[in-house]
Motif scaffolding. Sequence first.
Motif, PDB file in Angstrom:
ATOM      1  N   UNK A 277       0.819  -1.221   0.000  1.00 31.45           N
ATOM      2  CA  UNK A 277       0.000   0.000   0.000  1.00 31.45           C
ATOM      3  C   UNK A 277       0.848   1.264   0.000  1.00 31.45           C
ATOM      4  N   UNK A 278       0.261   2.330  -0.461  1.00 29.36           N
ATOM      5  CA  UNK A 278       0.878   3.652  -0.353  1.00 29.36           C
ATOM      6  C   UNK A 278       0.622   4.175   1.061  1.00 29.36           C
ATOM      7  N   UNK A 279       1.693   4.530   1.766  1.00 27.66           N
ATOM      8  CA  UNK A 279       1.590   4.908   3.171  1.00 27.66           C
ATOM      9  C   UNK A 279       2.003   6.356   3.433  1.00 27.66           C
ATOM     10  N   UNK A 280       2.305   7.101   2.375  1.00 26.31           N
ATOM     11  CA  UNK A 280       2.728   8.496   2.544  1.00 26.31           C
ATOM     12  C   UNK A 280       1.853   9.409   1.689  1.00 26.31           C
ATOM     13  N   UNK A 281       1.574  10.621   2.186  1.00 26.70           N
ATOM     14  CA  UNK A 281       0.694  11.521   1.436  1.00 26.70           C
ATOM     15  C   UNK A 281       1.346  12.011   0.151  1.00 26.70           C
ATOM     16  N   UNK A 282       0.538  12.115  -0.885  1.00 29.73           N
ATOM     17  CA  UNK A 282       1.009  12.673  -2.141  1.00 29.73           C
ATOM     18  C   UNK A 282       1.832  11.736  -2.994  1.00 29.73           C
ATOM     19  N   UNK A 283       2.126  10.554  -2.521  1.00 27.86           N
ATOM     20  CA  UNK A 283       2.966   9.628  -3.291  1.00 27.86           C
ATOM     21  C   UNK A 283       2.121   8.750  -4.206  1.00 27.86           C
ATOM     22  N   UNK A 284       2.667   8.440  -5.352  1.00 26.84           N
ATOM     23  CA  UNK A 284       2.011   7.531  -6.298  1.00 26.84           C
ATOM     24  C   UNK A 284       2.995   6.477  -6.805  1.00 26.84           C
ATOM     25  N   UNK A 285       4.150   6.398  -6.154  1.00 21.39           N
ATOM     26  CA  UNK A 285       5.172   5.439  -6.568  1.00 21.39           C
ATOM     27  C   UNK A 285       5.869   4.904  -5.326  1.00 21.39           C
ATOM     28  N   UNK A 286       6.251   3.626  -5.366  1.00 22.62           N
ATOM     29  CA  UNK A 286       6.953   3.034  -4.230  1.00 22.62           C
ATOM     30  C   UNK A 286       7.713   1.792  -4.689  1.00 22.62           C
ATOM     31  N   UNK A 287       8.626   1.327  -3.820  1.00 25.36           N
ATOM     32  CA  UNK A 287       9.317   0.063  -4.041  1.00 25.36           C
ATOM     33  C   UNK A 287       8.481  -1.076  -3.482  1.00 25.36           C
ATOM     34  N   UNK A 288       8.567  -2.213  -4.122  1.00 28.55           N
ATOM     35  CA  UNK A 288       7.873  -3.405  -3.655  1.00 28.55           C
ATOM     36  C   UNK A 288       8.817  -4.594  -3.763  1.00 28.55           C
ATOM     37  N   UNK A 289       8.949  -5.347  -2.680  1.00 30.18           N
ATOM     38  CA  UNK A 289       9.814  -6.523  -2.638  1.00 30.18           C
ATOM     39  C   UNK A 289       8.946  -7.771  -2.835  1.00 30.18           C
ATOM     40  N   UNK A 290       9.334  -8.626  -3.772  1.00 31.31           N
ATOM     41  CA  UNK A 290       8.568  -9.837  -4.049  1.00 31.31           C
ATOM     42  C   UNK A 290       9.395 -11.074  -3.719  1.00 31.31           C
ATOM     43  N   UNK A 291       8.754 -12.110  -3.182  1.00 27.08           N
ATOM     44  CA  UNK A 291       9.458 -13.353  -2.863  1.00 27.08           C
ATOM     45  C   UNK A 291       9.808 -14.130  -4.133  1.00 27.08           C
ATOM     46  N   UNK A 292      10.432 -15.279  -3.928  1.00 25.19           N
ATOM     47  CA  UNK A 292      10.815 -16.138  -5.039  1.00 25.19           C
ATOM     48  C   UNK A 292       9.583 -16.589  -5.811  1.00 25.19           C
ATOM     49  N   UNK A 293       9.724 -16.700  -7.128  1.00 29.64           N
ATOM     50  CA  UNK A 293       8.625 -17.128  -7.979  1.00 29.64           C
ATOM     51  C   UNK A 293       8.248 -16.043  -8.972  1.00 29.64           C
ATOM     52  N   UNK A 294       7.190 -16.308  -9.684  1.00 27.97           N
ATOM     53  CA  UNK A 294       6.663 -15.359 -10.665  1.00 27.97           C
ATOM     54  C   UNK A 294       5.378 -14.753 -10.112  1.00 27.97           C
ATOM     55  N   UNK A 295       5.253 -13.410 -10.176  1.00 29.65           N
ATOM     56  CA  UNK A 295       4.112 -12.709  -9.612  1.00 29.65           C
ATOM     57  C   UNK A 295       3.513 -11.785 -10.670  1.00 29.65           C
ATOM     58  N   UNK A 296       2.196 -11.687 -10.674  1.00 34.50           N
ATOM     59  CA  UNK A 296       1.556 -10.738 -11.583  1.00 34.50           C
ATOM     60  C   UNK A 296       0.631  -9.811 -10.811  1.00 34.50           C
ATOM     61  N   UNK A 297       0.540  -8.586 -11.284  1.00 29.53           N
ATOM     62  CA  UNK A 297      -0.202  -7.559 -10.547  1.00 29.53           C
ATOM     63  C   UNK A 297      -1.685  -7.628 -10.871  1.00 29.53           C
ATOM     64  N   UNK A 298      -2.478  -7.659  -9.806  1.00 26.31           N
ATOM     65  CA  UNK A 298      -3.920  -7.673  -9.944  1.00 26.31           C
ATOM     66  C   UNK A 298      -4.386  -6.410 -10.672  1.00 26.31           C
ATOM     67  N   UNK A 299      -5.262  -6.586 -11.649  1.00 27.59           N
ATOM     68  CA  UNK A 299      -5.887  -5.547 -12.471  1.00 27.59           C
ATOM     69  C   UNK A 299      -5.019  -5.050 -13.621  1.00 27.59           C
ATOM     70  N   UNK A 300      -3.709  -5.224 -13.578  1.00 25.98           N
ATOM     71  CA  UNK A 300      -2.885  -4.823 -14.737  1.00 25.98           C
ATOM     72  C   UNK A 300      -2.314  -6.035 -15.454  1.00 25.98           C
ATOM     73  N   UNK A 301      -2.070  -7.123 -14.723  1.00 23.30           N
ATOM     74  CA  UNK A 301      -1.518  -8.332 -15.323  1.00 23.30           C
ATOM     75  C   UNK A 301      -0.019  -8.293 -15.516  1.00 23.30           C
ATOM     76  N   UNK A 302       0.644  -7.171 -15.178  1.00 24.96           N
ATOM     77  CA  UNK A 302       2.089  -7.060 -15.366  1.00 24.96           C
ATOM     78  C   UNK A 302       2.820  -8.068 -14.476  1.00 24.96           C
ATOM     79  N   UNK A 303       3.787  -8.774 -15.056  1.00 30.11           N
ATOM     80  CA  UNK A 303       4.503  -9.827 -14.336  1.00 30.11           C
ATOM     81  C   UNK A 303       5.823  -9.318 -13.762  1.00 30.11           C
ATOM     82  N   UNK A 304       6.212  -9.916 -12.629  1.00 33.42           N
ATOM     83  CA  UNK A 304       7.450  -9.548 -11.946  1.00 33.42           C
ATOM     84  C   UNK A 304       8.063 -10.798 -11.333  1.00 33.42           C
ATOM     85  N   UNK A 305       9.390 -10.776 -11.181  1.00 37.10           N
ATOM     86  CA  UNK A 305      10.108 -11.881 -10.559  1.00 37.10           C
ATOM     87  C   UNK A 305      10.574 -11.483  -9.164  1.00 37.10           C
TER      88      UNK A 305
END
Length: 676
Positions: free
Chosen positions: A615-643
Amino acid sequence: MILPCVTRWKKSPVILMKNFGVLRMSTSKKLPYPLDFVIGQTALILGQAVPHYRTRRGITRIRDRVVQSKRLTLVQIDGEIFTFSAGDLKVSLRVLVHTDMTTILFPETLAFNRITLLLSGTPDECIVGCGEQFSTLNLKGLTVPIWVSEHHALGKLVGKFVRERIRGVNPSHRRPYAAHHTYYAQPTYLSSKGYALHADVDSYAAFTFHPTETHLHFHSVPKSVTVFHAKNPQYLVAALSDYLGRQPPLPEWVHEGAILAVQGGMDAVMEKLAVTKLHDSPVSAVWTQDWSGALHTRFGAQVLWHWRVDETLYPKLDQQIATLKELGVRLLGYVNPYLRKGTPLCDEAIQRGFLVRKRSGKPYWFVSTTFKAGMIDLTHPQAYQWFKTHIQTEMIDVGFSGWMADFGEYLPPDAVVYAGQGALWHNRWPVIWAKLNREAIDERGLRDTVFFFSRAGYTGITAYTNSLWTGDQHVDFSEDDGLPSALRAMLSMAASGVGVSHSDIGGYTTIFHMRRSPELFIRWAEMAVFTPLFRTHEGNRPPVNAQFDHPDVLPHFARLSRLHKALKPYLRHGLNQYQKTGIPVIRPMFFAIQDPQSWLVDTQFMVGDDMVVAPILKPGETQRDCVLPEGRWWRLFTGHSHDLGTHVIEVALGETACFIREGSDFEPLFKRLSES
């Protein structure tokens, strides 16, 4: 007289050790870390002290006058018996060892009221838990008080107001940890070195995590200290849950939409429900904290602590509840174990001797915000039964499907209760309070349909409450008290053995210059939609706070309410998994990422095995870092994949940053959601 019994855990240390089988120690075999005592090492400090307590508005200051202190070294190991000595003083502890668990049993006859156990530590160790933490996740280098308390001291609130008036609002500001207070404290923690520790003690305690030593300090003799051993933190939390007890399951109906906070009477309830229907915003329940009457004080909109239906605000409430159920909507209420001074119910409690007393024998009045109240003596068997019956007849029999069981942390240590001194019962008070609520429901045979959620807690509360909530967050983005602190609280509670938790969407505390913005409400809802309960709160000053029906909020809130309902199969799976294994629904990232740095991640979380939320936890922000575990992950609603790894993601206001594990059994559900 038989006192109300509180389950301490499912199995005692000795019974557990009998089940596993005890490995006898030889004089040459070393105990597992962090109990790796050696001959000649100082591992125990015993003392006598006279405490001085000063309590104000639920915050207790404790000062000790130490009259004796002795440092004992380990002098002998004879099988299970470890003997420590200081001059003529010798103390023997019994140590039961198994490959997965080690328990230290203390002698009941130890004539000291200050005990400190010294354990090993390493500078690179991370420590998480000790109940609910708001300002930091990793406790290494800190002294953590184990004492249930009001979280918001008046001095902290005034200090924040002055600081932000002079220097401006700075959500990233952090107070020193020494100012920490928590509603839910517990002598339990996880270590990144592959162990969890729990102490069986009711008195005040303080755990100090030095770089190379850990000091466990107690104000009474603990019955035991138990250490669980496992490389995977999920297994450690599962073991804690087996030990301390599982939370009763939530009813299935709670996931049918939002739990909407409304106050002001039944007309206001129906008006708000009409808005949700118009915008296709599903509601599973409305919770009305002022069902027993409203108070309008300098603090804001408060509840009349009388616990009888206010017939002016909610006329013929039983009939109104039946009408709501026909619409698929339940009604929740609010209750706490206090009675406002001057109300008929309080007068009855005084007459029957059911209130907590001062040493003089007079009722011990306390001030929560702006009025005086008395505390029901929950250790008095007749008072306990009287109030339990009152909840049954005034709430359950009227038709309430649940409630917020607030407070429980205010018992002054210098108070006198039926069972003894307040100091010995203070930490256990919220557990007895939760037990009373649990019995009220179970005795009516409604365990599957009626639930309650708690703010304060201590060891054993997980056997009774359906959910902990994170307390009275400020209506802002501040690290110590706002939106980020709610997430940190859920993560630290998960590490302490709590399987089900949630927060007030938008926060609660609204004083001085604080105002809830539409942005804060939306960002909070974006996080809360993935938690077991999607519940709002109007705050103590509803008119100045953005609510769910604010024109900038309502479209997003309606969509998120629909999303929460659609996630019901996955959330129920996570809850069922918790019941079977003890692994919490909301999880820290270090449950899935085997990297020491993951123990420091406190701005994102996992929901079950297959979902990561950032989640976004700071006011005015629209970008953040996200750490993902091992495996292949895709983003809900966009379908973009990440490792595996750290990724920079864009999160516009009203969006959710949620990633799904590729190959999840629930992938078809998530695909349908993305396409809808």
